[in-house]
Design a protein around this motif. Structure first.
Motif, short mmCIF file in Angstrom:
data_model
loop_
_atom_site.label_atom_id
_atom_site.label_comp_id
_atom_site.label_asym_id
_atom_site.label_seq_id
_atom_site.Cartn_x
_atom_site.Cartn_y
_atom_site.Cartn_z
N GLN A 113 21.66 5.17 -14.36
CA GLN A 113 20.33 4.62 -14.04
C GLN A 113 19.40 5.73 -13.46
O GLN A 113 19.77 6.70 -12.77
CB GLN A 113 20.42 3.53 -13.12
CG GLN A 113 21.04 2.45 -13.70
CD GLN A 113 20.93 1.11 -12.68
OE1 GLN A 113 21.01 1.40 -11.49
NE2 GLN A 113 20.74 -0.10 -13.26
N THR A 154 15.26 5.82 -11.87
CA THR A 154 14.41 5.26 -11.37
C THR A 154 13.28 6.38 -10.81
O THR A 154 13.62 7.14 -10.24
CB THR A 154 14.53 4.30 -10.35
OG1 THR A 154 15.61 3.62 -10.62
CG2 THR A 154 13.43 3.75 -9.84
N GLN A 155 12.00 6.16 -11.44
CA GLN A 155 10.91 7.00 -11.11
C GLN A 155 9.86 6.52 -10.34
O GLN A 155 9.43 5.16 -10.48
CB GLN A 155 10.27 7.93 -12.52
CG GLN A 155 11.37 8.36 -13.22
CD GLN A 155 10.67 9.24 -14.56
OE1 GLN A 155 10.93 9.12 -15.54
NE2 GLN A 155 9.65 10.26 -13.92
N SER A 156 9.41 7.17 -9.38
CA SER A 156 8.23 6.69 -8.59
C SER A 156 7.19 8.04 -8.37
O SER A 156 7.66 8.99 -8.27
CB SER A 156 8.75 6.04 -7.32
OG SER A 156 9.35 7.21 -6.44
N GLU A 198 4.87 4.84 -10.26
CA GLU A 198 4.66 4.53 -11.61
C GLU A 198 3.10 5.30 -12.19
O GLU A 198 3.27 5.75 -13.35
CB GLU A 198 4.59 2.95 -11.89
CG GLU A 198 5.61 2.18 -11.64
CD GLU A 198 5.62 0.67 -12.07
OE1 GLU A 198 6.31 0.08 -11.80
OE2 GLU A 198 4.41 0.46 -12.78
N CYS A 203 12.34 11.37 -8.81
CA CYS A 203 13.26 10.55 -9.85
C CYS A 203 14.64 10.43 -9.16
O CYS A 203 15.23 11.35 -8.64
CB CYS A 203 13.34 11.65 -10.80
SG CYS A 203 14.75 11.18 -11.99
N SER A 204 14.99 9.24 -8.91
CA SER A 204 16.49 8.83 -8.21
C SER A 204 17.49 8.47 -9.33
O SER A 204 17.02 7.66 -10.30
CB SER A 204 16.16 7.73 -7.38
OG SER A 204 15.25 8.05 -6.36
N TYR A 205 18.41 8.77 -9.41
CA TYR A 205 19.36 8.68 -10.35
C TYR A 205 20.94 8.31 -9.73
O TYR A 205 21.40 8.72 -8.83
CB TYR A 205 19.73 9.93 -11.30
CG TYR A 205 20.01 11.13 -10.56
CD1 TYR A 205 19.15 12.14 -9.88
CD2 TYR A 205 21.51 11.23 -10.74
CE1 TYR A 205 19.98 13.31 -9.27
CE2 TYR A 205 22.21 12.57 -9.81
CZ TYR A 205 21.33 13.36 -9.41
OH TYR A 205 21.75 14.42 -8.72
N GLU A 256 18.51 12.61 -6.31
CA GLU A 256 17.27 12.67 -6.60
C GLU A 256 16.60 13.89 -7.07
O GLU A 256 17.29 14.91 -6.66
CB GLU A 256 16.22 11.72 -5.52
CG GLU A 256 16.32 12.57 -4.41
CD GLU A 256 15.52 11.62 -3.39
OE1 GLU A 256 15.66 12.05 -2.23
OE2 GLU A 256 15.08 10.66 -3.74
N GLY A 306 14.19 7.50 -17.40
CA GLY A 306 13.28 6.81 -16.53
C GLY A 306 12.27 6.41 -17.34
O GLY A 306 11.90 6.82 -18.31
N GLU A 307 11.34 5.49 -16.66
CA GLU A 307 10.14 4.87 -17.46
C GLU A 307 9.01 5.68 -17.07
O GLU A 307 7.98 5.69 -17.76
CB GLU A 307 9.57 3.46 -16.46
CG GLU A 307 10.83 2.38 -17.19
CD GLU A 307 10.49 0.88 -16.41
OE1 GLU A 307 9.29 0.97 -16.12
OE2 GLU A 307 11.41 0.43 -16.39
#
Lengths: 113, 112
Positions: free
Chosen positions: A3, A5-7, A9, A23-25, A70, A104-105
């Motif tokens: 997984q 997750t990027q922040s 957005e 970027c957390s993974y 991250e 990530g998105e």
């Protein structure tokens, strides 16, 4: 399951205003963490690969760093031409060098003049 | 630089029709991938190939099939297009250790 997750957005900066993207993974074993830049209507363009915690890579105004959980993409004194979507991806250590990336998105960065 | 070309760049098709997207590389890279990119989901792997006639499913493979009869070509087929398959499709190749992927310019597919 890997997984990413990027922040945030989306991020708006003034020209010259430095900031960082996160970027957390989650991955069972990290083979590599990748950063890409994507401009509207185009495919992602490779920026960096990081392999192990503590590693750093730089390119012009961009610096990528990596910890065990991250990665950060630091943008120093950005210019309008740095406006793009920045994507983070991980590659699991269980695969070969060609094994799949999980993305990530993305963070959509806008730099105003 | 690895040359990678996707065709067509844009396509509008009707629900229920078959559609084939083509990815062509000019070098003999072993690994090729098909991703779709949608708002709120990012890039998701559909299928990938690790050699001629060697393919495997990704996370969103339902409704898609692939073929690779030559090293340089990787085809993605939507057997019977649905509106949920409206997306931007990217082909990618793995160009070597540490370099991640090189992506094509994408195909924007609209299913009406």
């Amino acid at each position: 399951e890997d997984q990413v997750t990027q922040s945030p957005e989306a991020l708006r900066l003034q020209e010259g205003e430095s900031s960082s993207l996160n970027c957390s993974y989650t991955v069972s074993g990290l083979r590599g963490l990748f950063w890409y830049r994507q401009d509207p209507g185009k495919g992602p363009e490779f920026l960096f690969t990081l392999y192990s915690a503590g590693e750093e890579k730089e390119k012009e105004r961009l610096k990528a760093t990596l910890t065990k959980k991250e990665s950060f993409l630091h943008i120093t004194a950005p210019k309008p031409e740095d406006s793009a979507t920045y994507l983070c991806a991980v590659q699991d250590a269980g695969g070969t060098s060609g094994s799949r990336l999980t993305f990530g998105e993305g963070t959509q960065l806008t730099v105003n003049p | 630089d690895a040359g990678i070309t996707q065709s067509p760049r844009h396509k509008v098709t009707e629900t229920g029709t078959p559609v084939t997207l083509r990815c062509h590389q000019t070098e003999n890279h072993r690994y090729m991938y098909w991703y779709r990119q949608d708002p709120g989901h990012g890039l998701r792997l559909i299928h990938y190939s690790y050699g001629v006639k060697d393919t495997d499913k990704g996370e969103v493979s339902d409704g898609y099939s692939v073929s690779r009869s030559k090293t340089e070509d990787f085809l993605l087929t939507l057997e019977s297009a649905t509106s949920s398959q409206t997306s931007v499709y990217f082909c990618a190749i793995s160009v070597g250790e540490g370099y991640g992927y090189t992506f094509g310019s994408g195909t924007r597919l609209t299913v009406v």
